[in-house]
Design a protein around this motif. Structure first.
Motif, short mmCIF file in Angstrom:
data_model
loop_
_atom_site.label_atom_id
_atom_site.label_comp_id
_atom_site.label_asym_id
_atom_site.label_seq_id
_atom_site.Cartn_x
_atom_site.Cartn_y
_atom_site.Cartn_z
N GLY A 268 0.78 -1.22 0.00
CA GLY A 268 0.00 0.00 0.00
C GLY A 268 0.81 1.27 0.00
O GLY A 268 0.26 2.35 0.23
N LEU A 269 2.13 1.18 -0.24
CA LEU A 269 2.99 2.35 -0.26
C LEU A 269 3.32 2.75 -1.70
O LEU A 269 3.25 1.93 -2.61
CB LEU A 269 4.29 2.07 0.51
N ASP A 270 3.69 4.01 -1.87
CA ASP A 270 4.02 4.54 -3.19
C ASP A 270 5.53 4.68 -3.29
O ASP A 270 6.13 5.47 -2.55
CB ASP A 270 3.34 5.90 -3.38
N PRO A 271 6.20 3.96 -4.21
CA PRO A 271 7.65 4.09 -4.35
C PRO A 271 8.10 5.53 -4.61
O PRO A 271 9.24 5.90 -4.27
CB PRO A 271 7.96 3.20 -5.56
N ALA A 272 7.24 6.35 -5.21
CA ALA A 272 7.62 7.73 -5.50
C ALA A 272 7.80 8.57 -4.24
O ALA A 272 8.32 9.68 -4.31
CB ALA A 272 6.58 8.38 -6.41
N ASP A 273 7.38 8.06 -3.09
CA ASP A 273 7.57 8.78 -1.84
C ASP A 273 8.95 8.53 -1.24
O ASP A 273 9.26 9.06 -0.16
CB ASP A 273 6.50 8.37 -0.82
N TYR A 274 9.78 7.76 -1.92
CA TYR A 274 11.10 7.41 -1.41
C TYR A 274 12.18 7.96 -2.33
O TYR A 274 11.90 8.42 -3.43
CB TYR A 274 11.26 5.88 -1.31
N ARG A 275 13.41 7.89 -1.86
CA ARG A 275 14.56 8.22 -2.68
C ARG A 275 15.23 6.92 -3.11
O ARG A 275 15.35 5.99 -2.31
CB ARG A 275 15.55 9.08 -1.89
N TRP A 276 15.66 6.87 -4.35
CA TRP A 276 16.26 5.67 -4.92
C TRP A 276 17.60 6.02 -5.54
O TRP A 276 17.74 7.06 -6.19
CB TRP A 276 15.36 5.08 -6.01
N SER A 277 18.57 5.15 -5.35
CA SER A 277 19.84 5.34 -6.05
C SER A 277 20.51 4.00 -6.27
O SER A 277 20.25 3.03 -5.54
CB SER A 277 20.78 6.27 -5.25
N MET A 278 21.34 3.95 -7.27
CA MET A 278 22.11 2.74 -7.54
C MET A 278 23.35 3.11 -8.33
O MET A 278 23.43 4.19 -8.93
CB MET A 278 21.29 1.72 -8.30
N VAL A 279 24.32 2.21 -8.30
CA VAL A 279 25.58 2.41 -8.99
C VAL A 279 25.88 1.14 -9.78
O VAL A 279 25.65 0.03 -9.29
CB VAL A 279 26.74 2.69 -8.00
N ASP A 280 26.40 1.30 -11.00
CA ASP A 280 26.94 0.15 -11.72
C ASP A 280 28.08 0.62 -12.61
O ASP A 280 28.04 1.73 -13.15
CB ASP A 280 25.87 -0.53 -12.57
N ILE A 281 29.08 -0.23 -12.75
CA ILE A 281 30.28 0.13 -13.50
C ILE A 281 30.07 0.07 -15.00
O ILE A 281 30.79 0.71 -15.77
CB ILE A 281 31.46 -0.78 -13.07
N ASP A 282 29.08 -0.69 -15.44
CA ASP A 282 28.83 -0.90 -16.86
C ASP A 282 27.89 0.18 -17.39
O ASP A 282 26.75 0.29 -16.94
CB ASP A 282 28.22 -2.29 -17.07
N PRO A 283 28.31 0.97 -18.38
CA PRO A 283 27.45 2.06 -18.87
C PRO A 283 26.15 1.58 -19.50
O PRO A 283 25.13 2.27 -19.40
CB PRO A 283 28.33 2.79 -19.90
N ILE A 284 26.16 0.41 -20.15
CA ILE A 284 24.91 -0.08 -20.74
C ILE A 284 23.96 -0.54 -19.64
O ILE A 284 22.75 -0.27 -19.69
CB ILE A 284 25.18 -1.21 -21.75
N ALA A 285 24.48 -1.24 -18.63
CA ALA A 285 23.62 -1.65 -17.51
C ALA A 285 23.04 -0.45 -16.79
O ALA A 285 21.85 -0.42 -16.45
CB ALA A 285 24.40 -2.54 -16.55
N ALA A 286 23.87 0.58 -16.56
CA ALA A 286 23.38 1.79 -15.90
C ALA A 286 22.33 2.49 -16.75
O ALA A 286 21.34 3.02 -16.24
CB ALA A 286 24.55 2.74 -15.60
N ALA A 287 22.53 2.48 -18.07
CA ALA A 287 21.53 3.06 -18.98
C ALA A 287 20.22 2.31 -18.88
O ALA A 287 19.13 2.92 -18.85
CB ALA A 287 22.06 3.04 -20.41
N CYS A 288 20.30 0.98 -18.83
CA CYS A 288 19.08 0.17 -18.68
C CYS A 288 18.38 0.49 -17.36
O CYS A 288 17.14 0.56 -17.30
CB CYS A 288 19.42 -1.31 -18.74
N ALA A 289 19.15 0.69 -16.31
CA ALA A 289 18.56 1.02 -15.00
C ALA A 289 17.83 2.36 -15.06
O ALA A 289 16.76 2.51 -14.45
CB ALA A 289 19.64 1.04 -13.93
N ALA A 290 18.40 3.32 -15.77
CA ALA A 290 17.74 4.63 -15.88
C ALA A 290 16.41 4.50 -16.61
O ALA A 290 15.40 5.10 -16.20
CB ALA A 290 18.67 5.60 -16.61
N VAL A 291 16.39 3.72 -17.68
CA VAL A 291 15.13 3.49 -18.41
C VAL A 291 14.14 2.75 -17.52
O VAL A 291 12.95 3.09 -17.46
CB VAL A 291 15.41 2.69 -19.70
N ASN A 292 14.62 1.74 -16.82
CA ASN A 292 13.74 0.97 -15.94
C ASN A 292 13.14 1.82 -14.84
O ASN A 292 11.98 1.62 -14.45
CB ASN A 292 14.51 -0.21 -15.34
N ALA A 293 13.91 2.77 -14.31
CA ALA A 293 13.38 3.64 -13.26
C ALA A 293 12.15 4.39 -13.74
O ALA A 293 11.19 4.60 -12.98
CB ALA A 293 14.46 4.62 -12.80
#
Length: 358
Positions: A268-293
């Motif tokens: 019953g919670l809204d993820p938009a009420d939180y702060r999210w961050s992540m790190v990855d060394i691979d630029p394509i994986a990080a790009a995928c994470a940005a799209v997924n967010a």
């Protein structure tokens, strides 16, 4: 496992950039919509009722099949070593929503375009998303910058783009990501298996890239977020603040964050009420994470860093600085566009007055 998913971390850098949506140009096709977040006026204190009639059977398996199919057609059609191209096609189509489920078939509309129109469609999709979230789309730049090369795609590239697009749609990507409800869009990570299927084993080993299976991510999220059970919601909800922070220092394409967001929604919670961050060394994986967010609707306070978290403990702070700069650049560009449009309108009116006087 706390090293992999530092839920409600004590990490407190400067406030995460929270970009405001910019207006989408009128030339963006009306069939497509942007997944902008709309916050609920009040917090929900009831456990989510799952829309079982729309839940997919084995969504992760279907995502894996899609990834394998995309990799197969890309390699069979001699797409080349630039695997960011097919991944970028999947990513762009993840942004598409059909406004009216009873309207014209969206798959047929997309494939009815000629090759040049198809490329232009992809450009417009990324442009619309850049206006909406320039910070995350800039992080995903490797997936779409090929669309803006000085030279137009040659005939072979056009042919392969169409073949991959057809494969993506034939494998029913829109059943996975085309929903208005972000919970339904986040039933699976479609980009992770696509990246894994396209990248060679040697390349994955060289990057230390091993994506956590969705079932494991879901189990970890259940355990680490287990303190937020329905019995304690009434008290916890009064004290929850947007600054509470969910962080993954080795995020890949964001699978752990997806599992955590889905767990919050089920409670019953809204993820938009939180702060999210992540790190990855691979630029394509990080790009995928940005799209997924964006696809998963994590909200306005998301930071994706591309760095080695072991050697750069300030990777998230650095990414926040970059995000602010990109957002400010977007605002300048949009402001200049509005000014140019206003000047043209004024000139047009003056011309009309002059013509009338003559």
């Amino acid at each position: 496992m706390a090293e992999q998913l530092d839920l409600f971390s004590s990490f407190q850098p400067d406030e995460t950039p929270t970009p405001h949506p910019a207006p989408v140009p009128a030339h963006i096709p009306a069939t497509f919509t942007s997944p902008g977040h709309q916050s609920s006026p009040t917090r929900q204190t009831t456990v989510r009722t799952l829309p079982n009639n729309k839940l997919l059977k084995d969504p992760s398996g279907r995502a894996a099949d899609l990834g394998e199919a995309v990799a197969s057609v890309w390699h069979k059609q001699h797409g080349g070593t630039h695997i960011e191209v097919p991944i970028g096609l999947v990513a762009a189509l993840c942004f598409i929503r059909q406004k009216d489920a009873r309207g014209p078939d969206l798959k047929a509309q997309i494939l009815a375009q000629d090759d040049r129109q198809l490329i232009e469609m992809y450009r417009q999709i990324w442009s619309a998303q850049w206006l909406h979230r320039p910070d995350l789309i800039d992080r995903a730049r490797i997936l779409h910058e090929w669309l803006n090369d000085a030279e137009e795609p040659d005939e072979h590239r056009l042919y392969v783009v169409r073949a991959v697009t057809k494969t993506i749609l034939d494998r029913d990507l829109l059943d996975l990501t085309g929903h208005a409800d972000p919970y339904l869009r986040a039933q699976a990570d479609v980009l992770s298996p696509t990246l894994t299927a396209l990248r060679s084993l040697g390349a994955r080993q060289g990057l230390g890239e091993y994506h956590t299976p969705p079932a494991i991510s879901d189990s970890i999220a259940e355990v680490l977020l287990g303190e937020f059970t329905t019995e304690v919601f009434a008290d916890q909800l009064k004290n929850l603040k947007p600054q509470q922070h969910i962080h993954d220092p080795a995020g890949g394409s964001g699978g752990m964050l997806r599992s955590a967001a889905q767990k919050l929604r089920r409670e019953g919670l809204d993820p938009a009420d939180y702060r999210w961050s992540m790190v990855d060394i691979d630029p394509i994986a990080a790009a995928c994470a940005a799209v997924n967010a964006l696809t998963w609707g994590l909200g306005p306070r998301v930071t994706v860093a591309c760095a080695d978290a072991l050697t750069n403990p300030h990777a998230v702070e650095d990414a926040m600085v970059q995000a602010r700069a990109v957002i400010e650049h977007r605002d300048r560009v949009v402001g200049q566009a509005h000014m140019i449009a206003a000047i043209r309108r004024t000139r047009h009116r003056l011309d009309q007055v002059a013509d009338a006087a003559a």
